[in-house]
Design a protein around this motif. Structure first.
Motif, PDB file in Angstrom:
ATOM      1  N   GLU A 174      11.362 -38.545  29.235  1.00 35.95           N
ATOM      2  CA  GLU A 174      10.847 -37.638  30.126  1.00 35.95           C
ATOM      3  C   GLU A 174      10.699 -36.252  29.083  1.00 35.95           C
ATOM      4  OE1 GLU A 174      13.324 -36.306  33.194  1.00 35.95           O
ATOM      5  OE2 GLU A 174      15.058 -36.270  32.129  1.00 35.95           O
ATOM      6  N   ASN A 175       9.577 -35.508  30.264  1.00 37.36           N
ATOM      7  CA  ASN A 175       9.495 -33.925  29.423  1.00 37.36           C
ATOM      8  C   ASN A 175       9.009 -34.091  28.139  1.00 37.36           C
ATOM      9  OD1 ASN A 175      10.739 -33.211  31.954  1.00 37.36           O
ATOM     10  ND2 ASN A 175      12.700 -33.287  30.827  1.00 37.36           N
ATOM     11  N   PRO A 228       3.350 -35.400  31.070  1.00 36.27           N
ATOM     12  CA  PRO A 228       4.900 -35.670  30.998  1.00 36.27           C
ATOM     13  C   PRO A 228       5.528 -36.262  32.025  1.00 36.27           C
ATOM     14  CG  PRO A 228       4.301 -33.103  30.446  1.00 36.27           C
ATOM     15  CD  PRO A 228       3.134 -33.896  30.775  1.00 36.27           C
ATOM     16  N   ASP A 230       8.987 -37.227  34.619  1.00 33.92           N
ATOM     17  CA  ASP A 230      10.129 -36.702  35.213  1.00 33.92           C
ATOM     18  C   ASP A 230      11.104 -37.683  35.825  1.00 33.92           C
ATOM     19  OD1 ASP A 230      12.378 -35.251  36.234  1.00 33.92           O
ATOM     20  OD2 ASP A 230      11.064 -34.185  37.691  1.00 33.92           O
ATOM     21  N   ARG A 231      12.045 -38.278  35.055  1.00 32.58           N
ATOM     22  CA  ARG A 231      12.903 -39.450  35.496  1.00 32.58           C
ATOM     23  C   ARG A 231      13.605 -38.912  36.903  1.00 32.58           C
ATOM     24  NH1 ARG A 231      17.842 -41.221  36.504  1.00 32.58           N
ATOM     25  NH2 ARG A 231      18.403 -38.861  36.319  1.00 32.58           N
ATOM     26  N   GLU A 232      13.884 -37.949  37.101  1.00 33.45           N
ATOM     27  CA  GLU A 232      14.556 -37.460  38.406  1.00 33.45           C
ATOM     28  C   GLU A 232      13.423 -37.487  39.660  1.00 33.45           C
ATOM     29  OE1 GLU A 232      16.875 -36.301  35.422  1.00 33.45           O
ATOM     30  OE2 GLU A 232      14.806 -35.390  35.823  1.00 33.45           O
ATOM     31  N   HIS A 233      12.078 -37.717  39.196  1.00 33.10           N
ATOM     32  CA  HIS A 233      11.172 -37.835  40.287  1.00 33.10           C
ATOM     33  C   HIS A 233      11.038 -39.337  40.412  1.00 33.10           C
ATOM     34  CE1 HIS A 233       7.945 -37.073  43.063  1.00 33.10           C
ATOM     35  NE2 HIS A 233       6.738 -37.759  41.973  1.00 33.10           N
ATOM     36  N   ASP A 263      15.962 -40.667  30.205  1.00 27.65           N
ATOM     37  CA  ASP A 263      16.547 -39.249  30.863  1.00 27.65           C
ATOM     38  C   ASP A 263      16.576 -38.377  29.712  1.00 27.65           C
ATOM     39  OD1 ASP A 263      17.840 -37.546  32.607  1.00 27.65           O
ATOM     40  OD2 ASP A 263      19.665 -38.200  32.048  1.00 27.65           O
ATOM     41  N   ASP A 266      17.902 -32.142  31.521  1.00 28.07           N
ATOM     42  CA  ASP A 266      16.973 -30.929  31.832  1.00 28.07           C
ATOM     43  C   ASP A 266      17.451 -30.684  33.166  1.00 28.07           C
ATOM     44  OD1 ASP A 266      16.508 -33.388  33.256  1.00 28.07           O
ATOM     45  OD2 ASP A 266      14.206 -33.117  33.411  1.00 28.07           O
ATOM     46  N   ASN A 267      18.959 -30.873  33.662  1.00 24.28           N
ATOM     47  CA  ASN A 267      19.493 -30.415  34.839  1.00 24.28           C
ATOM     48  C   ASN A 267      20.713 -30.122  34.834  1.00 24.28           C
ATOM     49  OD1 ASN A 267      17.208 -31.081  37.203  1.00 24.28           O
ATOM     50  ND2 ASN A 267      17.350 -32.807  35.855  1.00 24.28           N
ATOM     51  N   LYS A 298      21.579 -33.973  38.634  1.00 21.60           N
ATOM     52  CA  LYS A 298      20.560 -34.892  38.868  1.00 21.60           C
ATOM     53  C   LYS A 298      20.104 -35.854  37.632  1.00 21.60           C
ATOM     54  CE  LYS A 298      18.289 -31.549  42.019  1.00 21.60           C
ATOM     55  NZ  LYS A 298      17.123 -30.852  42.409  1.00 21.60           N
ATOM     56  N   ASP A 299      20.729 -35.492  36.705  1.00 23.37           N
ATOM     57  CA  ASP A 299      20.596 -36.400  35.341  1.00 23.37           C
ATOM     58  C   ASP A 299      21.126 -37.929  35.463  1.00 23.37           C
ATOM     59  OD1 ASP A 299      18.911 -34.399  34.096  1.00 23.37           O
ATOM     60  OD2 ASP A 299      20.572 -33.474  33.226  1.00 23.37           O
TER      61      ASP A 299
END
Length: 910
Positions: A174-175, A228, A230-233, A263, A266-267, A298-299
């Motif tokens: 991600e990212n 990019p 986003d795994r959290e999404h 992952d 990033d959180n 959240k990760d």
């Protein structure tokens, strides 16, 4: 998992997993775990920030899954996660890149087998062909691999193929910073050799929301990511690849492609509460649990990005030590680690708690903080202590519910708690329990209170020992000091007390009938004030019958009248009198005493018959009346009784008889079969059983009446008395009285009219004849003796001899009429005088038996009217046949009215 049916010929080549599949119809070679490349060449930026992903090494696990762990040879500069993604552990510049290749080691935790690969890092500042040869995408391996659609078999003979293929997912960090679009995989079908094909992908992220994330070149089949992730999404994508010809016909079965978003850290961790509140009792031992704080990240919690660790950054205040608490770095549980918690010194602690991901790595983990407020709760570790050793008070004697002294204490525990609230107990100096010490709920003071009267003559002072405790016991190891016990000195004040009679009430037994001025007893009072010289005087307070007198100085009681047990003031043979004793104190005090006189019965009351009235029938069946006797005396001066009929009048024993049923009852009955209706009084002699018996003659009033077939009286008086109420009888009597008044007024008016007529007219016309008028007399006869009158003149008048006719003119009212009178039949010259008497008696009897007759005796008026009556005319009393020398003296015996006739007709001519 994907199933291959006959004719599909699907062979998958996945770049990210390093898996190579043999071509058409060939079997799958055995899986060999290991890195996909022996040496990876990676181009890195000139400046790499901390936590930035650099590249990804691909390991073929052959189903080992999470059993493989990765290690990096330079952990200070690089770190690797469980998916083989390598991150910068700190900010790196190309000048500090290692000259030797970076080694990545994979270890199987079960078999302990290891695999090693090398990564050559090349800065992006290098130019020329060397850079082009060595550069690879940051997260990609050497070349983009292909996913091939295997060609369909043209032979008619079917070949057996493996039905299930495990297609490793494509991992994309991600990212990612791009550049975009970034190629991931190439899809190819072997049918593109002889004809043109078009490739496409479908599913969320491609042609379904969110659209535009993944795109495919329809000619070359290159699948790329366009932005990019986003795994959290969205943690993964499921796509399906298609191959069709130019006419849109499907030439290959669709292939499922799974893309996992790798992952990145990033959180930051986030605490569920910014301020946490907890409590711990003071004096708690080390290891006592206090509270638990929690935070979330959240990760991915399965990676180090989401693995949190806790620690305490600071403690305020740092007393008695700076490390009073510790925290479990994995669970967040806070416990005590040092002794010395004292609420009276430090009531509250404030801790700053930090949560860090990457398993708490301070170099590249992200952190966050929260505040924990720990309140030290109170325990009873401080006993109450008196503010003085001795307290003083005073109280008047005989006073109760009086506060004598206030006992004050101090307690360091938290106010208004069971550890602070004091409880007082008297431990000495009060053997009779005359004092108590309740607690004032507001001030926590002990209130020494008198609960029982105190006698100055018995004890003038009291010295109490009082102990103070808390509502809850003291904590273990804490003992009550000497200051928890105090002494209370109480002085008793002497007051003037009331005299008291002893005993009260005082009971004496006497025979009734004692004569006046008899001394009964001496009723004296005692003065409890032994230390005061006082005199006592006595007076009478209550004497209902006024029988007694008390000497004011000596208290001697004498009688002033005869004591009668049967008096209404005597209840149950007891007579109560109250006396007052007053002392000479200032102010004076007084007390009362009751004298109870139990009067012994003597035979001083004669018995009386009961009931006093009764009813029987003229011909009763049975004809008996049950009677008893009432005697005011008690046994043995009362029953059994003796009943006897009196000897006079003589008809009592002739008509009645009395029979004794028991000692208290007798029966009165008729001896004859019939007794005329009326009221009879039967004298009965009753004698009691006293030692000196007393007799009395009392009268039983018996009403004899006519009865119906049921034995009930039909007498009018009985009916009226039984059927009419008092109001109705009174109304009837008023009506009778009014009627009598009206009749009397009418008679008076008639007499007055007659007098006026006599005054105006002395003579009357010849037609007026007074001989046939019957005079009305308002007097009644004299009873039975009046029935002996000789009424022969009324029964048969003498022969009428008419006088000479006088000339018409004025005549006297008492003269005979001028016209000849009618002749009546002759009767015997000497009729029996009882004929008219019998007639009148029969009329009286009929009137008495008439139920409609008025309730009083009255005579019926008999009028002889009309001419030709067999009785003749009353004017014959003055007829010539009687003669002038007729003897009318016997009329004088008939009463005053007939006496006037005797004077009128029997007198001389004068």
């Amino acid at each position: 998992m994907y199933s291959l049916h006959e004719g599909s010929g699907l062979v998958l080549l996945v770049v990210l997993a390093g898996l190579q599949i043999a071509a058409e119809g060939r079997g799958t070679p055995p899986c060999r775990p290991g890195f996909s490349e022996d040496v990876y060449k990676v181009v890195v930026p000139d400046i790499t920030e901390k936590g930035q992903p650099l590249f990804n090494v691909r390991f073929i696990s052959c189903g080992r899954g999470g059993l493989v762990q990765f290690e990096c040879s330079n952990p200070s500069d690089f770190r690797i996660d469980a998916y083989g993604v390598v991150y910068a552990a700190r900010t790196l510049q190309h000048s500090v890149l290692p000259a030797s290749p970076l080694q990545i080691k994979a270890s199987d935790t079960t078999t302990q087998q290891q695999w090693v690969t090398q990564v050559r890092l090349t800065p992006s500042t290098r130019s020329g062909q060397q850079v082009q040869e060595d550069a690879v995408p940051p997260v990609m391996s050497k070349d983009v691999k292909e996913i091939a659609f295997p060609s369909r078999n043209t032979d008619s003979q079917l070949k057996r193929m493996k039905r299930d293929w495990v297609i490793p997912p494509i991992n994309v960090p991600e990212n990612s910073r791009g550049p975009f679009p970034q190629e991931l995989v190439r899809i190819r079908s072997d049918h593109d050799k002889n004809r043109s094909l078009r490739y496409s992908v479908t599913g969320p992220g491609a042609d379904q929301p969110p659209t535009g994330i993944f795109i495919i070149d329809p000619i070359s089949g290159e699948l790329s990511v366009n932005k990019p992730l986003d795994r959290e999404h969205i943690p993964n994508f499921h796509l399906r690849a298609h191959a069709v010809d130019l006419n849109g016909n499907q030439v290959e079965n669709p292939i499922d492609i799974v893309i996992n978003v790798i992952d990145m850290n990033d959180n930051r961790p986030e605490f569920t509460h910014q301020i946490w509140n907890g409590t711990v009792p003071e004096g708690s031992k080390p290891g006592t649990f206090v509270m638990t704080v929690t935070s979330v990240d959240k990760d991915d919690p399965k990676t180090a990005n989401g693995m949190l660790r806790y620690k305490i950054l600071s403690q305020n205040p740092e007393s008695p030590t700076s490390n009073m608490f510790t925290i479990n770095n994995k669970t967040g549980g806070i416990i005590t680690v040092a002794a010395g918690l004292d609420r009276e010194k430090v009531p509250q602690y404030t801790l700053i708690i930090q949560a860090t991901d990457m398993e708490g790595n301070p170099m590249y983990g992200l952190s966050n903080t929260a505040t924990a407020v720990i309140r030290v709760t109170d325990i009873n570790d401080n006993p109450p202590e008196f503010t003085a050793e001795t307290f003083f008070g005073e109280v008047p004697e005989n006073r109760v519910n009086v506060i004598v002294a206030n006992l004050t204490v101090t307690d360091k525990d938290q106010p208004n708690t069971p550890a602070w609230n004091a409880v007082y107990k008297i431990t000495g100096g009060d053997p009779t329990g005359r004092f108590s010490v309740p607690t004032d709920p507001t001030t926590n003071e002990g209130l020494v209170t008198v609960v029982k009267p105190i006698d100055y003559e018995i004890s003038r002072t009291y010295v109490l020992t009082v102990e103070a405790r808390n509502e809850v016991p003291l904590a273990r190891g804490i003992h009550s000091p000497r200051q928890s016990t105090a002494t209370v000195s109480i002085r008793v004040i002497d007051v003037n007390e009331s005299p008291y009679f002893e005993p009260n009430p005082k009971l004496i037994k006497l025979e009734e009938g004692m004569i006046p001025e008899t001394t009964l007893t001496t009723f004296t009072a005692q003065d409890p004030d032994r230390f005061m010289q006082q005199t006592i005087r006595y007076s009478k307070l209550s004497d209902p019958a006024n029988w007694l007198r008390i000497d004011p100085n000596t208290g001697r009681i004498t009688t002033t009248a005869v004591l009668d047990r049967e008096s209404p003031f005597v209840k149950n043979s007891l007579y109560n009198a109250t006396f007052l004793a007053s002392d000479s104190g200032v102010p004076p005090a007084s007390g009362t005493g009751t004298l109870q006189i139990f009067l012994l019965d003597i035979n001083d009351n004669a018995p009386k018959v009961f009931p006093q009235e009764a009813e029987i029938c003229e011909k009763p069946e049975p004809n008996a009346i049950n009677i008893t006797a009432l005697d005011g005396d008690l046994n043995p001066n009362a029953g059994p009784f003796a009943f006897e009929l009196a000897h006079r009048p003589s008809d009592v024993r002739r008509n009645w008889t009395i029979t004794r049923i028991s000692g208290d009852y007798a029966q009165v009955s008729l001896k004859i079969g019939f007794l005329e209706s009326g009221i009879y009084e039967i004298p009965i002699i009753i004698t009691d059983s006293g030692n000196l018996p007393m007799s009395n003659t009392s009268y039983l009033r018996i009403k004899v009446c006519q009865c119906d077939i049921n034995g009930d009286c039909t007498d009018q008086q009985h009916i009226m008395a039984a059927g009419l109420g008092t109001g109705a009888i009174i109304s009837i009597l008023l009506c009778i009285i009014i009627l009598l008044i009206l009749v009397l007024m009418f008679v008076v008016w008639m007499k007055r009219r007659d007098k006026e007529r006599q005054a105006k007219q002395l003579l009357i016309d010849p037609e007026d004849d007074v001989r046939d008028n019957i005079l009305k007399y308002d007097e009644e006869g004299g009873g039975e003796e009046d029935q002996d009158y000789d009424l022969s003149q009324l029964q048969q008048p003498d022969t009428i001899e008419p006088d000479a006719i006088k000339p018409v003119g004025i005549r006297r009212l008492d003269e005979r009429p001028l016209h000849p009178e009618p002749q009546y039949p002759m009767r015997s010259a000497a009729p029996h005088p009882g004929d008219i008497g019998d007639f009148i008696n029969e009329g009286l009897k009929a009137a008495d038996n008439d139920p409609t007759a008025p309730p009083y005796d009255s005579l019926l008026v008999f009028d002889y009217e009309g001419s030709g009556s067999t009785a003749g005319s009353l004017s014959s009393l003055n007829s010539s046949s009687s003669g002038g020398d007729q003897d009318y003296d016997y009329l004088n015996d008939w009463g005053p009215r007939f006496r006037k006739l005797a004077d009128m007709y029997g007198g001389s001519d004068d």
